[in-house]
Design a protein around this motif. Structure first.
Motif, PDB file in Angstrom:
ATOM      1  N   ALA A 116      52.099  47.490  39.878  1.00  0.00           N
ATOM      2  CA  ALA A 116      52.308  46.405  38.726  1.00  0.00           C
ATOM      3  C   ALA A 116      51.418  45.153  38.893  1.00  0.00           C
ATOM      4  O   ALA A 116      50.796  44.557  38.130  1.00  0.00           O
ATOM      5  CB  ALA A 116      53.684  46.011  39.022  1.00  0.00           C
ATOM      6  N   GLU A 117      50.994  44.830  40.396  1.00  0.00           N
ATOM      7  CA  GLU A 117      50.167  43.749  40.541  1.00  0.00           C
ATOM      8  C   GLU A 117      48.725  44.049  40.039  1.00  0.00           C
ATOM      9  O   GLU A 117      48.223  43.287  39.604  1.00  0.00           O
ATOM     10  CB  GLU A 117      49.883  43.602  42.214  1.00  0.00           C
ATOM     11  N   ALA A 118      48.221  45.264  40.169  1.00  0.00           N
ATOM     12  CA  ALA A 118      47.129  45.472  39.597  1.00  0.00           C
ATOM     13  C   ALA A 118      46.937  45.370  38.162  1.00  0.00           C
ATOM     14  O   ALA A 118      46.211  45.010  37.352  1.00  0.00           O
ATOM     15  CB  ALA A 118      46.499  47.003  40.033  1.00  0.00           C
ATOM     16  N   ALA A 119      48.184  46.070  37.407  1.00  0.00           N
ATOM     17  CA  ALA A 119      48.315  46.135  36.047  1.00  0.00           C
ATOM     18  C   ALA A 119      48.330  44.540  35.493  1.00  0.00           C
ATOM     19  O   ALA A 119      47.830  44.306  34.585  1.00  0.00           O
ATOM     20  CB  ALA A 119      49.305  46.852  35.734  1.00  0.00           C
ATOM     21  N   ARG A 120      49.112  43.674  36.249  1.00  0.00           N
ATOM     22  CA  ARG A 120      48.896  42.291  35.908  1.00  0.00           C
ATOM     23  C   ARG A 120      47.747  41.844  36.063  1.00  0.00           C
ATOM     24  O   ARG A 120      47.325  40.959  34.986  1.00  0.00           O
ATOM     25  CB  ARG A 120      50.253  41.632  36.718  1.00  0.00           C
ATOM     26  N   THR A 121      47.067  42.051  36.918  1.00  0.00           N
ATOM     27  CA  THR A 121      45.588  41.395  36.884  1.00  0.00           C
ATOM     28  C   THR A 121      44.767  41.941  35.804  1.00  0.00           C
ATOM     29  O   THR A 121      44.092  41.117  35.200  1.00  0.00           O
ATOM     30  CB  THR A 121      44.925  41.850  38.257  1.00  0.00           C
ATOM     31  N   VAL A 122      44.874  43.254  35.511  1.00  0.00           N
ATOM     32  CA  VAL A 122      44.190  43.614  34.127  1.00  0.00           C
ATOM     33  C   VAL A 122      44.518  42.943  33.099  1.00  0.00           C
ATOM     34  O   VAL A 122      43.480  42.669  32.274  1.00  0.00           O
ATOM     35  CB  VAL A 122      44.175  45.308  34.069  1.00  0.00           C
ATOM     36  N   MET A 123      45.781  42.778  32.543  1.00  0.00           N
ATOM     37  CA  MET A 123      46.253  42.276  31.485  1.00  0.00           C
ATOM     38  C   MET A 123      46.063  40.782  31.483  1.00  0.00           C
ATOM     39  O   MET A 123      45.943  40.162  30.508  1.00  0.00           O
ATOM     40  CB  MET A 123      47.677  42.572  31.427  1.00  0.00           C
ATOM     41  N   ALA A 124      45.808  40.118  32.458  1.00  0.00           N
ATOM     42  CA  ALA A 124      45.476  38.695  32.685  1.00  0.00           C
ATOM     43  C   ALA A 124      43.949  38.367  32.396  1.00  0.00           C
ATOM     44  O   ALA A 124      43.514  37.236  32.029  1.00  0.00           O
ATOM     45  CB  ALA A 124      45.668  38.125  34.142  1.00  0.00           C
ATOM     46  N   ALA A 125      42.918  39.394  32.139  1.00  0.00           N
ATOM     47  CA  ALA A 125      41.818  39.364  31.920  1.00  0.00           C
ATOM     48  C   ALA A 125      41.579  39.250  30.383  1.00  0.00           C
ATOM     49  O   ALA A 125      42.450  39.672  29.600  1.00  0.00           O
ATOM     50  CB  ALA A 125      40.874  40.566  32.241  1.00  0.00           C
ATOM     51  N   PRO A 126      40.927  38.311  29.800  1.00  0.00           N
ATOM     52  CA  PRO A 126      40.595  38.181  28.471  1.00  0.00           C
ATOM     53  C   PRO A 126      40.263  39.708  27.871  1.00  0.00           C
ATOM     54  O   PRO A 126      39.886  40.793  28.349  1.00  0.00           O
ATOM     55  CB  PRO A 126      39.206  37.740  28.175  1.00  0.00           C
ATOM     56  N   ALA A 127      41.043  39.867  26.505  1.00  0.00           N
ATOM     57  CA  ALA A 127      41.043  41.190  25.820  1.00  0.00           C
ATOM     58  C   ALA A 127      39.788  42.157  26.182  1.00  0.00           C
ATOM     59  O   ALA A 127      39.527  43.415  26.126  1.00  0.00           O
ATOM     60  CB  ALA A 127      41.610  41.100  24.656  1.00  0.00           C
ATOM     61  N   GLY A 128      38.633  41.521  25.740  1.00  0.00           N
ATOM     62  CA  GLY A 128      37.337  41.921  25.654  1.00  0.00           C
ATOM     63  C   GLY A 128      36.964  42.516  27.111  1.00  0.00           C
ATOM     64  O   GLY A 128      36.031  43.393  27.062  1.00  0.00           O
ATOM     65  N   GLU A 129      37.579  41.844  28.044  1.00  0.00           N
ATOM     66  CA  GLU A 129      37.026  42.217  29.626  1.00  0.00           C
ATOM     67  C   GLU A 129      38.042  43.044  30.247  1.00  0.00           C
ATOM     68  O   GLU A 129      37.783  43.598  31.576  1.00  0.00           O
ATOM     69  CB  GLU A 129      36.896  40.941  30.297  1.00  0.00           C
ATOM     70  N   ARG A 130      39.171  43.624  29.714  1.00  0.00           N
ATOM     71  CA  ARG A 130      40.267  44.391  30.495  1.00  0.00           C
ATOM     72  C   ARG A 130      39.446  45.831  30.923  1.00  0.00           C
ATOM     73  O   ARG A 130      39.925  46.087  31.969  1.00  0.00           O
ATOM     74  CB  ARG A 130      41.219  44.567  29.533  1.00  0.00           C
ATOM     75  N   ALA A 131      38.953  46.357  30.017  1.00  0.00           N
ATOM     76  CA  ALA A 131      38.218  47.663  30.437  1.00  0.00           C
ATOM     77  C   ALA A 131      37.447  47.679  31.679  1.00  0.00           C
ATOM     78  O   ALA A 131      37.215  48.673  32.396  1.00  0.00           O
ATOM     79  CB  ALA A 131      37.601  48.305  29.214  1.00  0.00           C
ATOM     80  N   ALA A 132      36.822  46.668  32.144  1.00  0.00           N
ATOM     81  CA  ALA A 132      35.706  46.232  32.787  1.00  0.00           C
ATOM     82  C   ALA A 132      36.336  45.913  34.167  1.00  0.00           C
ATOM     83  O   ALA A 132      35.716  45.702  35.269  1.00  0.00           O
ATOM     84  CB  ALA A 132      34.515  45.708  32.561  1.00  0.00           C
ATOM     85  N   SER A 133      37.692  45.633  33.900  1.00  0.00           N
ATOM     86  CA  SER A 133      38.339  44.937  35.083  1.00  0.00           C
ATOM     87  C   SER A 133      38.126  45.852  36.397  1.00  0.00           C
ATOM     88  O   SER A 133      38.704  47.145  36.520  1.00  0.00           O
ATOM     89  CB  SER A 133      39.814  44.455  34.992  1.00  0.00           C
ATOM     90  N   PRO A 134      38.023  45.112  37.493  1.00  0.00           N
ATOM     91  CA  PRO A 134      37.898  45.760  39.022  1.00  0.00           C
ATOM     92  C   PRO A 134      39.176  46.226  39.192  1.00  0.00           C
ATOM     93  O   PRO A 134      39.374  47.231  40.366  1.00  0.00           O
ATOM     94  CB  PRO A 134      37.075  45.022  40.098  1.00  0.00           C
ATOM     95  N   ALA A 135      40.361  45.732  38.988  1.00  0.00           N
ATOM     96  CA  ALA A 135      41.754  46.200  39.241  1.00  0.00           C
ATOM     97  C   ALA A 135      42.028  47.508  38.966  1.00  0.00           C
ATOM     98  O   ALA A 135      43.138  48.059  39.502  1.00  0.00           O
ATOM     99  CB  ALA A 135      42.776  45.136  38.658  1.00  0.00           C
ATOM    100  N   TRP A 136      41.415  48.050  37.761  1.00  0.00           N
ATOM    101  CA  TRP A 136      41.521  49.505  37.516  1.00  0.00           C
ATOM    102  C   TRP A 136      41.900  50.439  38.702  1.00  0.00           C
ATOM    103  O   TRP A 136      42.362  51.371  38.833  1.00  0.00           O
ATOM    104  CB  TRP A 136      40.840  49.988  36.501  1.00  0.00           C
ATOM    105  N   LYS A 137      40.741  50.226  39.549  1.00  0.00           N
ATOM    106  CA  LYS A 137      40.721  51.032  40.899  1.00  0.00           C
ATOM    107  C   LYS A 137      42.197  51.143  41.423  1.00  0.00           C
ATOM    108  O   LYS A 137      42.303  52.049  42.363  1.00  0.00           O
ATOM    109  CB  LYS A 137      39.731  50.682  41.728  1.00  0.00           C
TER     110      LYS A 137
END
Length: 143
Positions: A35-56
């Motif tokens: 959940a914490e990593a998923a929240r970090t991804v979702m907090a990124a601007p929509a255009g930047e979510r796919a590149a978020s380092p939290a995906w790892k």
């Protein structure tokens, strides 16, 4: 009613990985074990979510690993001190083929996973709960 179960991620940087999810098909599903990593991804601007380092930090190679991670997350919510019964009950700690059965008014509980077991002072420990509870598994209900 929400359904809690393991699912494979689809159409994302970690497609094919497994996560423990909650929610409904109509209202949407959400990741619970990471959940914490998923929240970090979702907090990124929509255009930047796919590149978020939290995906790892999202997803597991097997369904069993996702269940194990959710179990660890819920065990961190274990309450051994604050839940009491109105009346006496026998301790449910396993002792070989039997159970302890010493009278107690104290519970070990894991919210919201529906684990509430009367345990005497000797057996109201994390080790006893870990031996008794193999959850969370799949279940329906709200947090």
């Amino acid at each position: 009613m929400q359904a809690h179960t393991v699912q494979q991620l689809q159409e994302c940087p970690r497609a094919g990985m497994y996560v423990y999810t909650g929610g409904t098909e109509r209202g949407g599903r959400h990741i619970e074990c990471c959940a914490e990593a998923a929240r970090t991804v979702m907090a990124a601007p929509a255009g930047e979510r796919a590149a978020s380092p939290a995906w790892k930090d999202i997803g597991h190679p097997t369904a069993e690993a996702a269940y194990a991670h959710m179990r660890a997350v819920l065990l961190e919510r274990l309450d051994l001190e604050h839940t009491t019964l109105a009346d006496w009950a026998g301790c449910r700690a396993p002792l070989g083929e039997a159970r302890c059965d010493v009278p107690t008014k104290r519970l070990a509980s894991i919210e919201p996973a529906y684990f509430h077991e009367p345990l005497c002072d000797e057996h109201r420990t994390r080790e006893t709960v870990e031996a008794m509870w193999d959850g969370p598994g799949d279940w329906s209900g709200s947090w």
